[in-house]
Design a protein around this motif. Structure first.
Motif: not given
Length: 654
Positions: A522-524, A530-531, A550-555
């Motif tokens: 689906l459209p992000f 990130t989810s 996983t690392f996301f910055f800044p999420e």
């Protein structure tokens, strides 16, 4: 300067979330609990007593083989080092605590451990290690639903942004921390965020507003009897007086604060106060007093490895010795200051060193000239004769050089005219040929990009078609089978086989739905990029033996990127993970996405068998390169056989 809420450090047992069975209330457990209480009572007022209690606590825990009590005691020692400025011991004891908790398979206290470990690295100026540990703190805080530690991590990340003078992001992280503290009713945490908000106002030069917030914190902590925080607030108030040029008033406040710090033996903060006293005495013209304060601060800085303060002290000493015309010592201390700070402007450092060095060398030359004058007793007439000889030699030399340059320029000009006449026609022909090549190359590149775009559009359409077929066809069939089977077994006697069949059908439905979403998500903007990516990787981890982090910055900023860019990022990560599963034989993978000002950075590391760069590349890697060529991205591969692989990708945002 970072502060932790009182609730964070008064009771180590509560922070780690470790409790003992009430049935074990014997003499030994009473002794251990009493040592814990002594530590908690004196940690802010008499740290030496707290340290002795914690060391005895650790010794008794090991003697009795009480692993949980040993973890609490180790954490207490690490926390105490962070408060008093003994950051090396903080790192040592905290790593021991983490190792013991992981050995016992207890996750609840890890968030607190990573928080103080990150703070210690920040105080030592090792900011990359600091942010890594703050991210670990956030990860474990969310896994264990520990909102206190999550708020503490946001608060301390804010101080890192403050050091970089990024006041906006610092305030944003403090707002996150304050919201969490209010949610859980932690008034002490809210008060600590107020202190750090005051620090931001101080750095921005808004001293009146900063004083108002500092005074609120000070009034509360004085009632509470928290000498550590009282000292921190007074240091900041004194520093504002120094900046405002009120040095006499600042000296009185700093000396009072120094006495309080010496009472509780907070050595790292003593070094800061001594440095500020040196600055004030320097501005008042008391050079010797200033040097004395700087030397005392330097001795503490050497012992505590306080690199950021050592640099300031070295440069302050250099300036004072320069005022006294002692250029040798000025040069010595300035060089030390330069080498201790890697982020200073190298050109300014070189200019300042050269200035001091020139003055020092000039001083030595003057001494030599005076010595020669005394030894050789040269007369004034002889010196004039030497000067005339030197001038005559300079005139002759300049005349020869000017004549040589004139002849050389004439020859060069004639040669240039000759070469231009010979090559004019050839250059024109080459230029025309080059223009034709450039035009042809541009046409080829445009055609290639068009082919790649059509190919990728076809891929997406085919994925969308397959996703619909799987969801509407197989998915619907499985759903019907599931409903029919549940209806069939509704009145049947329950048995293990029926349950296994029902579970298998349900898992198949979940797998089909997951495959459909992976083929065409689906459209992000609706599901959160990130989810979605984290869920995709979690599903892969569950189905295989490989561990993926996983690392996301800044999420939040990553989720706000454009759909087209996020779609490309998702396909790229998907291809890389599939390649690792098929070929790498890896056991651990790190996936890191970082949004920068003008690009999105993707880093994927694995500990697999690696591959040769000159080996023929597969379809997956070729698809990634074509996708990056379309968006003008870059790809870097670092891999050798047997040593794992690191892939770095940058995708422009605009």
């Amino acid at each position: 300067m970072t502060l932790f809420p009182t609730s964070f450090i008064v009771s180590v047992c509560l922070v780690l979330g470790i409790t003992l069975s009430t049935s074990a209330q014997n003499t030994d457990s009473i002794i251990l609990d009493s040592l814990s209480n002594v530590y908690g009572e004196h940690v802010h007022t008499k740290p030496q007593i707290a340290k002795e209690a914690a060391l005895q606590w650790l010794k008794e825990s090991r003697r009795l083989n009480e692993n949980l009590q040993e973890a609490r005691a180790l954490y207490a020692l690490g926390n105490l080092g962070n408060i008093t400025g003994d950051y090396k011991n903080t790192i040592k004891y905290t790593y021991e605590t983490i190792a013991l908790l992981k050995e016992l398979r207890i996750e609840k206290g890890l968030a607190a451990c990573y928080n103080i470990l990150a703070s210690a690295y920040k105080s030592l100026g090792e900011y990359p290690k600091s942010i890594d540990n703050y991210m670990e703190c956030l990860r474990y805080a969310r896994r264990t639903s520990n909102q206190v530690q999550e708020a503490n991590a946001y608060q301390n990340i804010a101080t890192l942004y403050l050091l970089q003078k990024d006041y906006k992001k610092s305030a944003e992280n403090l707002d996150r921390a304050a919201d969490l503290y209010r949610t859980i009713g932690d008034d002490d945490g809210v008060l600590t965020t107020l202190f750090n908000f005051a620090n931001i106002l101080k750095e921005e030069g808004k001293f009146d507003q900063a004083r108002k917030h500092y005074q609120t914190v000070l009034d509360y902590r004085l009632k509470e009897g928290n000498k550590a925080v009282v000292a921190y607030v007074n240091i900041n108030l004194s520093q504002m007086l120094v900046v405002e040029g009120k040095c006499t008033e600042a000296i009185m406040a700093l000396k009072k604060t120094l006495g309080l710090l010496e009472e509780v033996k907070f050595n790292s903060d003593i070094a800061i106060v001594l440095n500020d006293l040196g600055l004030c005495e320097s501005k008042l013209g008391n050079t010797k007093s200033a040097i004395n304060y700087f030397q005392r601060a330097l001795a503490i800085g050497e012992e505590q490895s306080l690199l950021q303060y050592k640099s300031d002290i070295y440069k302050n000493l250099a300036q004072l010795y320069q005022k006294e015309n002692n250029y040798k010592k000025a040069l010595e201390f300035y060089k030390k200051g330069v080498t201790s700070v890697a982020d200073q402007n190298s050109l300014d450092k070189e200019k300042y060193v050269v200035t001091i060095q020139e003055r020092y060398e000039a001083e030595l030359k003057e001494a030599r000239i005076q010595l020669l004058e005394k030894e050789q007793k040269l007369s004034e007439a002889e010196l004039q004769k030497v000067e005339l000889t030197v001038k005559r030699q300079k005139l002759i030399r300049n005349a020869l050089i000017a004549g040589f340059i004139f002849v050389l320029l004439t020859l060069i000009i004639l040669r240039l005219f000759y070469i231009q006449r010979l090559h004019a026609q050839k250059e024109l022909s080459l230029q025309q040929e080059e223009n034709a090549k450039q035009q042809l190359k541009k046409m080829i590149n445009d055609h290639k990009l068009s082919v790649i775009e059509r190919y990728q559009e076809g891929q997406e359409e085919e994925r969308s078609r397959l996703a619909r077929e799987i969801h509407d066809g197989i998915g619907s069939d499985l759903a019907s089978i599931k409903i029919a089977y549940e209806h069939y077994t509704e009145h049947q006697k329950e048995d293990p086989k029926s349950k296994r069949i029902a579970a298998a059908i349900n898992n198949a439905c979940i797998d089909v739905r997951s495959l459909s979403h992976q083929l065409h998500p689906l459209p992000f903007s609706k599901i959160g990029f990130t989810s979605f990516l984290s869920d995709f990787i979690d599903q892969i981890t569950k189905r295989s033996d490989i561990k993926i982090q996983t690392f996301f910055f800044p999420e939040e900023d990553i989720d706000l990127l454009s759909e087209e860019l996020l779609a490309d990022a998702y396909r790229i990560v998907q291809e890389l993970i599939n390649n690792i599963l098929k070929h790498a034989e890896a056991s651990h993978v790190d996936v890191q996405l970082t949004k920068h000002k003008d690009h999105l950075n993707i880093v994927v590391n694995d500990d697999g068998i690696g591959f040769q760069k000159n080996k023929k590349q597969g379809i997956g890697l070729r698809n990634i390169k074509e996708r990056l060529q379309k968006v003008k991205g870059t790809l870097d591969i670092d891999s050798n056989s047997g040593h794992g692989t690191s892939i770095t990708i940058d995708i422009p945002i605009n």
